[in-house]
Design a protein around this motif. Structure first.
Motif, PDB file in Angstrom:
ATOM      1  N   GLU A 184       5.068  23.340 -17.328  1.00 36.43           N
ATOM      2  CA  GLU A 184       4.993  24.794 -17.490  1.00 36.43           C
ATOM      3  C   GLU A 184       6.294  25.478 -17.077  1.00 36.43           C
ATOM      4  N   GLY A 185       7.433  24.861 -17.404  1.00 41.75           N
ATOM      5  CA  GLY A 185       8.731  25.489 -17.193  1.00 41.75           C
ATOM      6  C   GLY A 185       9.397  25.215 -15.858  1.00 41.75           C
ATOM      7  N   THR A 186       8.686  24.624 -14.894  1.00 42.15           N
ATOM      8  CA  THR A 186       9.283  24.276 -13.604  1.00 42.15           C
ATOM      9  C   THR A 186       8.984  22.822 -13.279  1.00 42.15           C
ATOM     10  N   PHE A 187       9.758  22.296 -12.346  1.00 45.20           N
ATOM     11  CA  PHE A 187       9.620  20.886 -11.995  1.00 45.20           C
ATOM     12  C   PHE A 187       8.659  20.664 -10.838  1.00 45.20           C
ATOM     13  N   ASP A 188       7.890  19.599 -10.966  1.00 47.27           N
ATOM     14  CA  ASP A 188       7.136  19.015  -9.858  1.00 47.27           C
ATOM     15  C   ASP A 188       7.752  17.650  -9.626  1.00 47.27           C
ATOM     16  N   LEU A 189       7.980  17.319  -8.379  1.00 49.95           N
ATOM     17  CA  LEU A 189       8.536  16.016  -8.034  1.00 49.95           C
ATOM     18  C   LEU A 189       7.442  15.183  -7.401  1.00 49.95           C
ATOM     19  N   VAL A 190       7.185  14.023  -7.983  1.00 52.32           N
ATOM     20  CA  VAL A 190       6.165  13.113  -7.477  1.00 52.32           C
ATOM     21  C   VAL A 190       6.883  11.989  -6.740  1.00 52.32           C
ATOM     22  N   GLU A 209       0.850  -1.187   0.000  1.00 48.94           N
ATOM     23  CA  GLU A 209       0.000   0.000   0.000  1.00 48.94           C
ATOM     24  C   GLU A 209       0.887   1.239   0.000  1.00 48.94           C
ATOM     25  N   LEU A 210       0.588   2.170  -0.905  1.00 51.41           N
ATOM     26  CA  LEU A 210       1.412   3.357  -1.074  1.00 51.41           C
ATOM     27  C   LEU A 210       0.623   4.632  -0.810  1.00 51.41           C
ATOM     28  N   VAL A 211       1.336   5.680  -0.416  1.00 52.04           N
ATOM     29  CA  VAL A 211       0.832   7.052  -0.374  1.00 52.04           C
ATOM     30  C   VAL A 211       1.860   7.897  -1.112  1.00 52.04           C
ATOM     31  N   GLY A 212       1.504   9.124  -1.390  1.00 53.67           N
ATOM     32  CA  GLY A 212       2.449   9.943  -2.126  1.00 53.67           C
ATOM     33  C   GLY A 212       2.278  11.413  -1.871  1.00 53.67           C
ATOM     34  N   LEU A 213       3.126  12.172  -2.544  1.00 62.65           N
ATOM     35  CA  LEU A 213       3.032  13.617  -2.477  1.00 62.65           C
ATOM     36  C   LEU A 213       3.656  14.213  -3.721  1.00 62.65           C
ATOM     37  N   ILE A 214       3.201  15.410  -4.031  1.00 60.61           N
ATOM     38  CA  ILE A 214       3.752  16.164  -5.142  1.00 60.61           C
ATOM     39  C   ILE A 214       4.433  17.381  -4.538  1.00 60.61           C
ATOM     40  N   VAL A 215       5.713  17.540  -4.826  1.00 63.32           N
ATOM     41  CA  VAL A 215       6.473  18.697  -4.361  1.00 63.32           C
ATOM     42  C   VAL A 215       6.526  19.672  -5.523  1.00 63.32           C
ATOM     43  N   HIS A 216       5.886  20.816  -5.350  1.00 64.83           N
ATOM     44  CA  HIS A 216       5.862  21.844  -6.386  1.00 64.83           C
ATOM     45  C   HIS A 216       7.078  22.742  -6.170  1.00 64.83           C
ATOM     46  N   THR A 217       7.904  22.884  -7.204  1.00 65.88           N
ATOM     47  CA  THR A 217       9.112  23.697  -7.075  1.00 65.88           C
ATOM     48  C   THR A 217       9.087  24.838  -8.091  1.00 65.88           C
ATOM     49  N   ASN A 218      10.056  25.729  -7.931  1.00 64.20           N
ATOM     50  CA  ASN A 218      10.302  26.780  -8.910  1.00 64.20           C
ATOM     51  C   ASN A 218      11.552  26.455  -9.709  1.00 64.20           C
ATOM     52  N   LEU A 219      12.017  25.216  -9.623  1.00 65.05           N
ATOM     53  CA  LEU A 219      13.251  24.821 -10.288  1.00 65.05           C
ATOM     54  C   LEU A 219      13.016  24.623 -11.783  1.00 65.05           C
ATOM     55  N   THR A 220      13.931  25.158 -12.583  1.00 62.10           N
ATOM     56  CA  THR A 220      13.844  25.040 -14.028  1.00 62.10           C
ATOM     57  C   THR A 220      14.845  23.995 -14.512  1.00 62.10           C
ATOM     58  N   SER A 221      14.793  23.690 -15.790  1.00 62.35           N
ATOM     59  CA  SER A 221      15.630  22.622 -16.338  1.00 62.35           C
ATOM     60  C   SER A 221      17.120  22.916 -16.272  1.00 62.35           C
ATOM     61  N   ASP A 222      17.518  24.160 -16.041  1.00 58.68           N
ATOM     62  CA  ASP A 222      18.939  24.471 -15.923  1.00 58.68           C
ATOM     63  C   ASP A 222      19.429  24.470 -14.476  1.00 58.68           C
ATOM     64  N   GLN A 223      18.601  23.996 -13.561  1.00 54.45           N
ATOM     65  CA  GLN A 223      18.967  23.959 -12.149  1.00 54.45           C
ATOM     66  C   GLN A 223      19.176  22.515 -11.676  1.00 54.45           C
ATOM     67  N   ASP A 224      20.040  21.795 -12.386  1.00 56.26           N
ATOM     68  CA  ASP A 224      20.312  20.387 -12.087  1.00 56.26           C
ATOM     69  C   ASP A 224      20.839  20.175 -10.673  1.00 56.26           C
ATOM     70  N   LEU A 225      21.751  21.024 -10.243  1.00 59.59           N
ATOM     71  CA  LEU A 225      22.337  20.870  -8.910  1.00 59.59           C
ATOM     72  C   LEU A 225      21.276  21.033  -7.825  1.00 59.59           C
TER      73      LEU A 225
END
Length: 130
Positions: A97-103, A23-39
């Motif tokens: 839409e230009g920023t990352f969401d982490l699921v 059984e799993l639960v989850g979350l979505i982390v909404h960030t302002n990180l763009t594709s050039d912010q790898d670090l």
């Protein structure tokens, strides 16, 4: 992020949690990180690994990127225990839409509310997915 995209992401995340072996639960982390912010993306993933590992009580973990596995997608990661490579969490980093969401999703036995609180303390908006 538009309500439609947010709702779509929520529904897709919820579908990942459908009953399976565990059984799993989850979350979505909404960030302002763009594709050039790898670090910064890497640092956030490491922080999330520590937070989830602390609240699942599975011991020391490491992040597996799946670079040697054709079943893995890019921007997909697993948190596994060091001792026996047991599943702790999975993450997908999605550019929307230009920023990352982490699921992230992990076993429902974890302290879900404490994980959410710890992520919010990092300054991110979180959508819980029961």
């Amino acid at each position: 992020m538009s309500d439609t995209l947010d709702s779509d992401l929520y529904q897709r995340t919820k579908a990942l949690l459908e009953p399976g072996e565990i059984e799993l639960v989850g979350l979505i982390v909404h960030t302002n990180l763009t594709s050039d912010q790898d670090l910064e993306m890497h640092e956030l993933t490491v922080d999330m690994n520590e937070i989830i590992a602390d609240h699942t009580h599975k011991g020391e973990t490491y992040i597996y990127a799946g670079n040697d596995d054709t079943d893995f997608a890019s921007n997909q990661f697993h948190g596994l225990t060091v001792d026996d490579e047991e599943f702790v969490w999975e993450c997908q980093q999605l550019l929307r839409e230009g920023t990352f969401d982490l699921v992230f999703y992990y076993e429902a036995t974890a302290d879900h509310e404490e994980i959410i609180d710890a992520v919010e303390e990092l300054g991110h908006t979180v959508t819980a997915v029961p």
